[in-house]
Design a protein around this motif. Structure first.
Motif, PDB file in Angstrom:
ATOM      1  N   ARG A 198       7.208  -4.195 -14.393  1.00  0.00           N
ATOM      2  CA  ARG A 198       8.351  -3.476 -14.803  1.00  0.00           C
ATOM      3  C   ARG A 198       8.396  -2.079 -14.622  1.00  0.00           C
ATOM      4  O   ARG A 198       9.240  -1.448 -14.242  1.00  0.00           O
ATOM      5  N   ALA A 199       7.051  -1.411 -15.132  1.00  0.00           N
ATOM      6  CA  ALA A 199       6.875   0.089 -14.859  1.00  0.00           C
ATOM      7  C   ALA A 199       6.981   0.283 -13.491  1.00  0.00           C
ATOM      8  O   ALA A 199       7.447   1.284 -12.821  1.00  0.00           O
ATOM      9  N   THR A 200       6.478  -0.496 -12.503  1.00  0.00           N
ATOM     10  CA  THR A 200       6.352  -0.315 -11.018  1.00  0.00           C
ATOM     11  C   THR A 200       7.733  -0.384 -10.636  1.00  0.00           C
ATOM     12  O   THR A 200       8.168   0.306  -9.648  1.00  0.00           O
ATOM     13  N   LEU A 201       8.486  -1.261 -10.900  1.00  0.00           N
ATOM     14  CA  LEU A 201       9.775  -1.450 -10.356  1.00  0.00           C
ATOM     15  C   LEU A 201      10.605  -0.362 -10.747  1.00  0.00           C
ATOM     16  O   LEU A 201      11.406   0.092  -9.980  1.00  0.00           O
ATOM     17  N   SER A 202      10.660   0.132 -12.113  1.00  0.00           N
ATOM     18  CA  SER A 202      11.340   1.299 -12.286  1.00  0.00           C
ATOM     19  C   SER A 202      10.975   2.575 -11.758  1.00  0.00           C
ATOM     20  O   SER A 202      11.820   3.079 -11.488  1.00  0.00           O
ATOM     21  N   MET A 203       9.746   2.680 -11.433  1.00  0.00           N
ATOM     22  CA  MET A 203       9.355   3.928 -10.328  1.00  0.00           C
ATOM     23  C   MET A 203       9.890   3.843  -9.267  1.00  0.00           C
ATOM     24  O   MET A 203      10.333   4.797  -8.705  1.00  0.00           O
ATOM     25  N   ARG A 204       9.831   2.665  -8.705  1.00  0.00           N
ATOM     26  CA  ARG A 204      10.530   2.522  -7.254  1.00  0.00           C
ATOM     27  C   ARG A 204      11.733   2.570  -7.191  1.00  0.00           C
ATOM     28  O   ARG A 204      12.212   3.342  -6.114  1.00  0.00           O
ATOM     29  N   TRP A 205      12.570   2.239  -8.260  1.00  0.00           N
ATOM     30  CA  TRP A 205      13.872   2.378  -8.258  1.00  0.00           C
ATOM     31  C   TRP A 205      14.296   3.731  -8.333  1.00  0.00           C
ATOM     32  O   TRP A 205      15.335   4.376  -7.743  1.00  0.00           O
ATOM     33  N   LEU A 206      13.641   4.668  -9.331  1.00  0.00           N
ATOM     34  CA  LEU A 206      13.776   5.933  -9.303  1.00  0.00           C
ATOM     35  C   LEU A 206      13.580   6.605  -7.848  1.00  0.00           C
ATOM     36  O   LEU A 206      14.322   7.547  -7.620  1.00  0.00           O
ATOM     37  N   ARG A 207      12.693   6.370  -7.102  1.00  0.00           N
ATOM     38  CA  ARG A 207      12.245   6.739  -5.957  1.00  0.00           C
ATOM     39  C   ARG A 207      13.392   6.577  -4.910  1.00  0.00           C
ATOM     40  O   ARG A 207      14.180   7.483  -4.280  1.00  0.00           O
ATOM     41  N   GLU A 208      13.904   5.265  -4.930  1.00  0.00           N
ATOM     42  CA  GLU A 208      15.028   4.936  -4.007  1.00  0.00           C
ATOM     43  C   GLU A 208      16.346   5.692  -4.487  1.00  0.00           C
ATOM     44  O   GLU A 208      17.092   5.884  -3.717  1.00  0.00           O
ATOM     45  N   SER A 209      16.480   5.996  -5.916  1.00  0.00           N
ATOM     46  CA  SER A 209      17.869   6.464  -6.054  1.00  0.00           C
ATOM     47  C   SER A 209      17.981   8.058  -5.859  1.00  0.00           C
ATOM     48  O   SER A 209      19.034   8.731  -5.579  1.00  0.00           O
ATOM     49  N   LEU A 210      16.619   8.701  -5.407  1.00  0.00           N
ATOM     50  CA  LEU A 210      16.766   9.988  -5.129  1.00  0.00           C
ATOM     51  C   LEU A 210      17.732  10.087  -3.726  1.00  0.00           C
ATOM     52  O   LEU A 210      18.318  11.272  -3.541  1.00  0.00           O
ATOM     53  N   PHE A 211      17.498   9.300  -2.810  1.00  0.00           N
ATOM     54  CA  PHE A 211      18.187   9.381  -1.551  1.00  0.00           C
ATOM     55  C   PHE A 211      19.846   9.012  -1.690  1.00  0.00           C
ATOM     56  O   PHE A 211      20.447   9.284  -0.642  1.00  0.00           O
ATOM     57  N   LYS A 212      20.217   8.645  -2.724  1.00  0.00           N
ATOM     58  CA  LYS A 212      21.324   8.559  -2.880  1.00  0.00           C
ATOM     59  C   LYS A 212      22.297   9.711  -3.539  1.00  0.00           C
ATOM     60  O   LYS A 212      23.490   9.801  -3.623  1.00  0.00           O
ATOM     61  N   ARG A 213      21.683  10.455  -4.126  1.00  0.00           N
ATOM     62  CA  ARG A 213      22.135  11.798  -4.619  1.00  0.00           C
ATOM     63  C   ARG A 213      22.387  12.757  -3.827  1.00  0.00           C
ATOM     64  O   ARG A 213      21.770  12.775  -2.691  1.00  0.00           O
ATOM     65  N   LYS A 214      23.290  13.704  -4.238  1.00  0.00           N
ATOM     66  CA  LYS A 214      23.765  14.830  -3.274  1.00  0.00           C
ATOM     67  C   LYS A 214      23.293  16.196  -3.725  1.00  0.00           C
ATOM     68  O   LYS A 214      23.828  17.058  -2.819  1.00  0.00           O
ATOM     69  N   GLU A 215      22.319  16.385  -4.478  1.00  0.00           N
ATOM     70  CA  GLU A 215      21.717  17.645  -4.591  1.00  0.00           C
ATOM     71  C   GLU A 215      21.152  17.917  -3.325  1.00  0.00           C
ATOM     72  O   GLU A 215      20.667  17.412  -2.501  1.00  0.00           O
ATOM     73  N   LYS A 216      21.036  19.404  -3.341  1.00  0.00           N
ATOM     74  CA  LYS A 216      20.129  20.048  -2.053  1.00  0.00           C
ATOM     75  C   LYS A 216      18.878  19.833  -2.102  1.00  0.00           C
ATOM     76  O   LYS A 216      18.234  19.437  -1.087  1.00  0.00           O
ATOM     77  N   TYR A 217      18.084  19.925  -3.097  1.00  0.00           N
ATOM     78  CA  TYR A 217      16.794  20.089  -3.123  1.00  0.00           C
ATOM     79  C   TYR A 217      16.025  18.780  -3.675  1.00  0.00           C
ATOM     80  O   TYR A 217      16.942  18.084  -4.717  1.00  0.00           O
ATOM     81  N   ILE A 218      15.192  18.118  -3.217  1.00  0.00           N
ATOM     82  CA  ILE A 218      14.565  16.713  -3.738  1.00  0.00           C
ATOM     83  C   ILE A 218      14.220  16.844  -5.076  1.00  0.00           C
ATOM     84  O   ILE A 218      14.352  16.070  -5.901  1.00  0.00           O
ATOM     85  N   TYR A 219      13.531  18.058  -5.451  1.00  0.00           N
ATOM     86  CA  TYR A 219      12.996  18.078  -6.797  1.00  0.00           C
ATOM     87  C   TYR A 219      14.198  18.345  -7.746  1.00  0.00           C
ATOM     88  O   TYR A 219      14.275  17.746  -9.245  1.00  0.00           O
ATOM     89  N   HIS A 220      15.589  18.793  -7.494  1.00  0.00           N
ATOM     90  CA  HIS A 220      16.725  18.929  -8.227  1.00  0.00           C
ATOM     91  C   HIS A 220      17.163  17.314  -8.387  1.00  0.00           C
ATOM     92  O   HIS A 220      17.681  16.941  -9.411  1.00  0.00           O
ATOM     93  N   ARG A 221      17.203  16.619  -7.491  1.00  0.00           N
ATOM     94  CA  ARG A 221      17.591  15.266  -7.301  1.00  0.00           C
ATOM     95  C   ARG A 221      16.746  14.524  -8.217  1.00  0.00           C
ATOM     96  O   ARG A 221      17.307  13.688  -8.983  1.00  0.00           O
ATOM     97  N   LEU A 222      15.403  14.587  -8.131  1.00  0.00           N
ATOM     98  CA  LEU A 222      14.540  13.674  -9.017  1.00  0.00           C
ATOM     99  C   LEU A 222      14.578  14.289 -10.495  1.00  0.00           C
ATOM    100  O   LEU A 222      14.731  13.378 -11.455  1.00  0.00           O
ATOM    101  N   GLY A 223      14.889  15.524 -10.947  1.00  0.00           N
ATOM    102  CA  GLY A 223      14.937  16.094 -12.172  1.00  0.00           C
ATOM    103  C   GLY A 223      16.396  15.513 -12.804  1.00  0.00           C
ATOM    104  O   GLY A 223      16.097  14.976 -13.896  1.00  0.00           O
ATOM    105  N   GLN A 224      17.375  15.469 -11.876  1.00  0.00           N
ATOM    106  CA  GLN A 224      18.519  15.205 -12.522  1.00  0.00           C
ATOM    107  C   GLN A 224      18.856  13.497 -12.726  1.00  0.00           C
ATOM    108  O   GLN A 224      19.184  13.052 -13.529  1.00  0.00           O
ATOM    109  N   GLU A 225      18.224  13.055 -11.748  1.00  0.00           N
ATOM    110  CA  GLU A 225      17.990  11.295 -12.024  1.00  0.00           C
ATOM    111  C   GLU A 225      17.192  11.087 -13.356  1.00  0.00           C
ATOM    112  O   GLU A 225      17.344  10.010 -14.029  1.00  0.00           O
ATOM    113  N   LEU A 226      15.952  11.837 -13.304  1.00  0.00           N
ATOM    114  CA  LEU A 226      15.294  11.554 -14.774  1.00  0.00           C
ATOM    115  C   LEU A 226      16.109  11.881 -15.916  1.00  0.00           C
ATOM    116  O   LEU A 226      15.983  11.072 -16.904  1.00  0.00           O
ATOM    117  N   ILE A 227      16.882  12.859 -16.061  1.00  0.00           N
ATOM    118  CA  ILE A 227      17.756  13.228 -17.082  1.00  0.00           C
ATOM    119  C   ILE A 227      18.815  12.089 -17.321  1.00  0.00           C
ATOM    120  O   ILE A 227      19.088  11.578 -18.172  1.00  0.00           O
TER     121      ILE A 227
END
Length: 156
Positions: free
Chosen positions: A96-125
Motif C-alpha cells: 500500500r505504502a509503496t503504491l501510494s509513493m509510486r503514484w505520487l511520483r507518477e503524478s508529478l509529471f502530469k502537473r503544470k508547475e515550473k519546478y519539480i519541487y513545486h509540483r511535489l509540494g502541491q501534489e502532497l498538499i
C-alpha cells in the motif's frame, strides 16, 4: 522445499534531515539515474515549499498524503477457462505504502508547475486534502475492484 532463494529484505537507513525511514523510501522511489542527492534536494525543497505555503509541519502533510493515497484493494488478472477475469484482492500493508509513493511520483509529471519541487509540494498538499491526480488514481482502482466484485471467489 522450494529451490528459490529467500527474498532478503534490505534495511533502509533513515534520511539525514528528518531521521525518518518513510522519507528515505520516498527519496529512493523519486531517485532518477542513481542521483540520490538530487532527489533528496527535491524533497527537502518541496517540504520547505509546503511549510511556506501552508504554515504546517511538512512531515504531517507528507504522512497524511501517503495515508490518503493508500489503496485498500486492487485488481489482478486471473486466467480461468480461456478467459481473463479481473479479480479484486486486498493489498498488503507494505505494498500500500509503496503504491501510494509510486503514484505520487507518477503524478508529478502530469502537473503544470515550473519546478519539480513545486509540483511535489502541491501534489502532497492536494493529496492531504483528498484531491489531486493520485487520489483520482486510487479512486479509479477502487471503482474497478467494486465493479469486478463478482469475481472475488477466484482467489489466487
Amino acid at each position: 522445499m522450494s529451490r528459490r532463494k529467500k527474498n532478503i529484505k534490505k534495511n533502509i537507513l533513515p534520511d539525514p534531515k528528518f531521521c525518518n525511514i518513510d522519507v528515505a523510501k520516498f527519496v529512493n522511489i523519486l531517485m532518477f539515474s542513481g542521483k540520490k542527492s538530487l532527489s533528496e534536494n527535491i524533497i527537502y525543497r518541496a517540504f520547505d515549499y509546503i511549510k511556506k505555503k501552508t504554515g504546517r509541519n511538512p512531515l504531517d502533510i507528507f504522512f497524511l498524503a501517503i495515508e490518503n493515497c493508500k489503496p485498500l484493494v486492487e485488481v489482478k488478472s486471473r486466467r480461468i477457462g480461456g478467459s481473463s477475469f479481473q479479480v479484486p484482492i486486498e493489498v498488503r500493508l507494505t505494498r500500500r505504502a509503496t503504491l501510494s509513493m509510486r503514484w505520487l511520483r507518477e503524478s508529478l509529471f502530469k502537473r503544470k508547475e515550473k519546478y519539480i519541487y513545486h509540483r511535489l509540494g502541491q501534489e502532497l498538499i492536494d493529496a492531504s486534502e483528498n484531491k489531486g491526480f493520485t487520489i483520482k488514481k486510487r479512486d479509479n482502482i477502487h471503482k474497478m475492484a467494486e465493479a469486478n466484485k463478482t469475481f472475488s471467489h477466484f482467489k489466487f
